[in-house]
Design a protein around this motif. Structure first.
Motif, short mmCIF file in Angstrom:
data_model
loop_
_atom_site.label_atom_id
_atom_site.label_comp_id
_atom_site.label_asym_id
_atom_site.label_seq_id
_atom_site.Cartn_x
_atom_site.Cartn_y
_atom_site.Cartn_z
N TRP A 68 3.02 141.97 23.61
CA TRP A 68 3.89 141.04 24.32
C TRP A 68 3.19 139.72 24.57
O TRP A 68 1.98 139.63 24.58
CB TRP A 68 4.43 141.63 25.61
CG TRP A 68 3.43 141.96 26.67
CD1 TRP A 68 3.01 141.16 27.68
CD2 TRP A 68 2.74 143.20 26.83
NE1 TRP A 68 2.11 141.82 28.48
CE2 TRP A 68 1.92 143.07 27.97
CE3 TRP A 68 2.73 144.41 26.13
CZ2 TRP A 68 1.11 144.10 28.42
CZ3 TRP A 68 1.91 145.42 26.58
CH2 TRP A 68 1.11 145.27 27.71
N ARG A 69 4.04 138.72 24.72
CA ARG A 69 3.57 137.36 24.96
C ARG A 69 4.02 136.96 26.36
O ARG A 69 5.14 137.26 26.77
CB ARG A 69 4.17 136.42 23.92
CG ARG A 69 3.80 134.97 24.12
CD ARG A 69 4.35 134.09 23.03
NE ARG A 69 5.79 134.25 22.88
CZ ARG A 69 6.41 134.32 21.71
NH1 ARG A 69 5.75 134.23 20.58
NH2 ARG A 69 7.72 134.47 21.65
N ARG A 70 3.14 136.30 27.05
CA ARG A 70 3.48 135.85 28.40
C ARG A 70 3.23 134.35 28.51
O ARG A 70 2.24 133.85 27.98
CB ARG A 70 2.65 136.59 29.43
CG ARG A 70 3.06 136.27 30.84
CD ARG A 70 2.74 137.37 31.76
NE ARG A 70 3.12 136.99 33.12
CZ ARG A 70 2.95 137.77 34.15
NH1 ARG A 70 2.44 138.96 33.99
NH2 ARG A 70 3.30 137.37 35.34
N GLY A 71 4.11 133.67 29.20
CA GLY A 71 3.96 132.24 29.42
C GLY A 71 5.19 131.50 28.97
O GLY A 71 6.00 132.00 28.19
N LYS A 72 5.33 130.27 29.45
CA LYS A 72 6.47 129.44 29.11
C LYS A 72 6.14 128.38 28.08
O LYS A 72 6.99 127.96 27.33
CB LYS A 72 7.04 128.77 30.37
CG LYS A 72 7.71 129.72 31.31
CD LYS A 72 8.37 129.01 32.45
CE LYS A 72 9.07 130.02 33.34
NZ LYS A 72 9.94 129.41 34.31
N LYS A 73 4.90 127.94 28.05
CA LYS A 73 4.50 126.87 27.14
C LYS A 73 3.71 127.44 25.98
O LYS A 73 2.79 128.23 26.17
CB LYS A 73 3.64 125.84 27.88
CG LYS A 73 4.37 125.08 28.95
CD LYS A 73 3.37 124.19 29.66
CE LYS A 73 3.99 122.88 30.03
NZ LYS A 73 2.99 121.97 30.58
N ALA A 74 4.03 126.98 24.77
CA ALA A 74 3.39 127.51 23.56
C ALA A 74 1.88 127.29 23.56
O ALA A 74 1.15 128.07 22.98
CB ALA A 74 4.01 126.89 22.32
N ASP A 75 1.41 126.24 24.19
CA ASP A 75 -0.03 125.98 24.17
C ASP A 75 -0.78 126.67 25.31
O ASP A 75 -1.97 126.47 25.49
CB ASP A 75 -0.32 124.48 24.17
CG ASP A 75 0.17 123.78 25.42
OD1 ASP A 75 0.98 124.35 26.16
OD2 ASP A 75 -0.29 122.64 25.65
N GLU A 76 -0.07 127.54 26.07
CA GLU A 76 -0.71 128.29 27.16
C GLU A 76 -0.47 129.79 27.06
O GLU A 76 -0.80 130.53 27.98
CB GLU A 76 -0.17 127.80 28.52
CG GLU A 76 -0.51 126.37 28.83
CD GLU A 76 0.14 125.88 30.12
OE1 GLU A 76 0.94 126.62 30.73
OE2 GLU A 76 -0.15 124.74 30.50
N TYR A 77 0.11 130.26 25.96
CA TYR A 77 0.48 131.67 25.83
C TYR A 77 -0.72 132.60 26.02
O TYR A 77 -1.85 132.29 25.67
CB TYR A 77 1.06 131.96 24.45
CG TYR A 77 2.48 131.51 24.24
CD1 TYR A 77 3.40 131.46 25.27
CD2 TYR A 77 2.90 131.14 22.98
CE1 TYR A 77 4.70 131.05 25.05
CE2 TYR A 77 4.20 130.73 22.74
CZ TYR A 77 5.10 130.69 23.80
OH TYR A 77 6.39 130.29 23.58
#
Length: 133
Positions: free
Chosen positions: A62-71
């Motif tokens: 799973w991936r967490r975060g809203k911004k692609a450069d902070e995943y």
């Protein structure tokens, strides 16, 4: 069963210098520092990007975060499955690596070479935590 509360005075910190205890202490400290500093872990935005329940595997990614450069991406193996020696496990749908960023595997405190991103061995009952830096 009642579990008694331990305070700092009751813990025996003298044994933390033993090699294996020091490694566990550093591992947990690394995860706590990451948990308290990662912007992606400060939001409740999760997306499962891979599930493998074939041939005795129980691998979730799973991936967490809203911004692609902070995943942050977690690869968790909830089974006895492990990749055979010399082989890798490929995670399809891995998030692209933004320009100027690289992935770091937090639990082992190591930079992931670009050619290994999303393709690494996994071990039974292991979880790996990847963050963009």
């Amino acid at each position: 069963m009642i579990i008694p509360y331990l305070n700092a005075e009751q813990l025996n910190y003298s044994r933390v210098q033993e090699d294996w205890r020091q490694r566990i202490f550093e591992y947990v400290a690394r995860l706590v520092r990451f948990r308290t500093s990662s912007k992606a872990l400060a939001v409740n935005d999760n997306e499962f990007i891979h599930a493998d329940f074939h041939e005795g595997k129980r691998v979730l990614v799973w991936r967490r975060g809203k911004k692609a450069d902070e995943y942050v991406i977690v690869v968790a193996n909830f089974s006895d499955y492990g990749t055979p020696v010399g082989s890798e496990y490929k995670v399809p749908n891995w998030s692209p690596t933004p320009e100027g960023k690289q992935w770091k595997e937090i639990t082992q405190d190591r930079i992931v070479p670009l050619e290994w991103v999303g393709i690494e061995p996994i071990f039974p009952w292991e979880a790996k935590v990847y963050a963009l830096i």
